[in-house]
Design a protein around this motif. Sequence first.
Motif, PDB file in Angstrom:
ATOM      1  N   ARG A 144     -14.354   1.794  -1.305  1.00  0.00           N
ATOM      2  CA  ARG A 144     -13.041   2.192  -0.810  1.00  0.00           C
ATOM      3  C   ARG A 144     -12.097   1.011  -0.882  1.00  0.00           C
ATOM      4  N   PRO A 145     -10.914   1.224  -1.438  1.00  0.00           N
ATOM      5  CA  PRO A 145      -9.922   0.153  -1.460  1.00  0.00           C
ATOM      6  C   PRO A 145      -9.627  -0.336  -0.035  1.00  0.00           C
ATOM      7  N   SER A 146      -9.306  -1.613   0.094  1.00  0.00           N
ATOM      8  CA  SER A 146      -9.099  -2.205   1.415  1.00  0.00           C
ATOM      9  C   SER A 146      -7.789  -1.773   2.060  1.00  0.00           C
ATOM     10  N   HIS A 147      -6.867  -1.232   1.291  1.00  0.00           N
ATOM     11  CA  HIS A 147      -5.602  -0.750   1.856  1.00  0.00           C
ATOM     12  C   HIS A 147      -5.072   0.381   1.000  1.00  0.00           C
ATOM     13  N   GLY A 148      -4.122   1.103   1.539  1.00  0.00           N
ATOM     14  CA  GLY A 148      -3.524   2.213   0.822  1.00  0.00           C
ATOM     15  C   GLY A 148      -4.351   3.480   0.938  1.00  0.00           C
ATOM     16  N   GLU A 149      -3.769   4.542   0.453  1.00  0.00           N
ATOM     17  CA  GLU A 149      -4.423   5.852   0.395  1.00  0.00           C
ATOM     18  C   GLU A 149      -4.758   6.114  -1.068  1.00  0.00           C
ATOM     19  N   ILE A 150      -5.852   5.516  -1.522  1.00  0.00           N
ATOM     20  CA  ILE A 150      -6.227   5.569  -2.935  1.00  0.00           C
ATOM     21  C   ILE A 150      -7.605   6.196  -3.056  1.00  0.00           C
TER      22      ILE A 150
ATOM     23  N   GLY B  22      -3.339   7.304  -6.124  1.00  0.00           N
ATOM     24  CA  GLY B  22      -2.895   7.404  -4.742  1.00  0.00           C
ATOM     25  C   GLY B  22      -1.638   6.613  -4.476  1.00  0.00           C
ATOM     26  N   TRP B  23      -1.517   6.169  -3.232  1.00  0.00           N
ATOM     27  CA  TRP B  23      -0.328   5.453  -2.773  1.00  0.00           C
ATOM     28  C   TRP B  23      -0.731   4.210  -2.000  1.00  0.00           C
ATOM     29  N   ASP B  24       0.042   3.149  -2.186  1.00  0.00           N
ATOM     30  CA  ASP B  24      -0.164   1.916  -1.438  1.00  0.00           C
ATOM     31  C   ASP B  24       1.198   1.282  -1.167  1.00  0.00           C
ATOM     32  N   ARG B  25       1.514   1.129   0.119  1.00  0.00           N
ATOM     33  CA  ARG B  25       2.773   0.499   0.549  1.00  0.00           C
ATOM     34  C   ARG B  25       3.999   1.135  -0.114  1.00  0.00           C
ATOM     35  N   GLY B  26       3.995   2.454  -0.172  1.00  0.00           N
ATOM     36  CA  GLY B  26       5.132   3.184  -0.713  1.00  0.00           C
ATOM     37  C   GLY B  26       5.216   3.221  -2.229  1.00  0.00           C
ATOM     38  N   ARG B  27       4.206   2.719  -2.902  1.00  0.00           N
ATOM     39  CA  ARG B  27       4.209   2.709  -4.373  1.00  0.00           C
ATOM     40  C   ARG B  27       3.042   3.536  -4.897  1.00  0.00           C
ATOM     41  N   ARG B  28       3.274   4.207  -6.007  1.00  0.00           N
ATOM     42  CA  ARG B  28       2.240   5.011  -6.656  1.00  0.00           C
ATOM     43  C   ARG B  28       1.245   4.093  -7.344  1.00  0.00           C
ATOM     44  N   VAL B  29      -0.033   4.391  -7.164  1.00  0.00           N
ATOM     45  CA  VAL B  29      -1.121   3.648  -7.804  1.00  0.00           C
ATOM     46  C   VAL B  29      -1.865   4.631  -8.692  1.00  0.00           C
TER      47      VAL B  29
END
Length: 108
Positions: A22-28, A47-54
């Motif tokens: 699992r990534p350490s941050h974001g909804e990925i 997913g999303w991380d800090r308001g940016r698309r990943v």
Amino acid sequence: MDTITHDREIVKQVICEYAQLRPSHGEIRLDTVFDEKQEHYALMQVGWDRGRRVRGNLIYIVLREGKVVIEYDGMEAGITQDLMEKGIPENRIILGFLEESNAGWAMI
């Protein structure tokens, strides 16, 4: 078990193991993509991380001409060692993202 079946199962197993991380941050989320017809195997992040698309590949492997071609390896420690530890010989692993490892390699 023939070589291609053996390699396919190892590649899928290694990618599935990375997909459990699992990534350490974001909804990925991490999605596995297995195309056995064309022998293409990938791990994607979406997913999303800090308001940016990943989105994009983390791992992309192609089985071709008896070789395991790592086209992209975005994992911190790299996946080559994992593939070798599970039984794929080093001499059948091609680092497709490095020019020098492709010397004499015919791209299909």
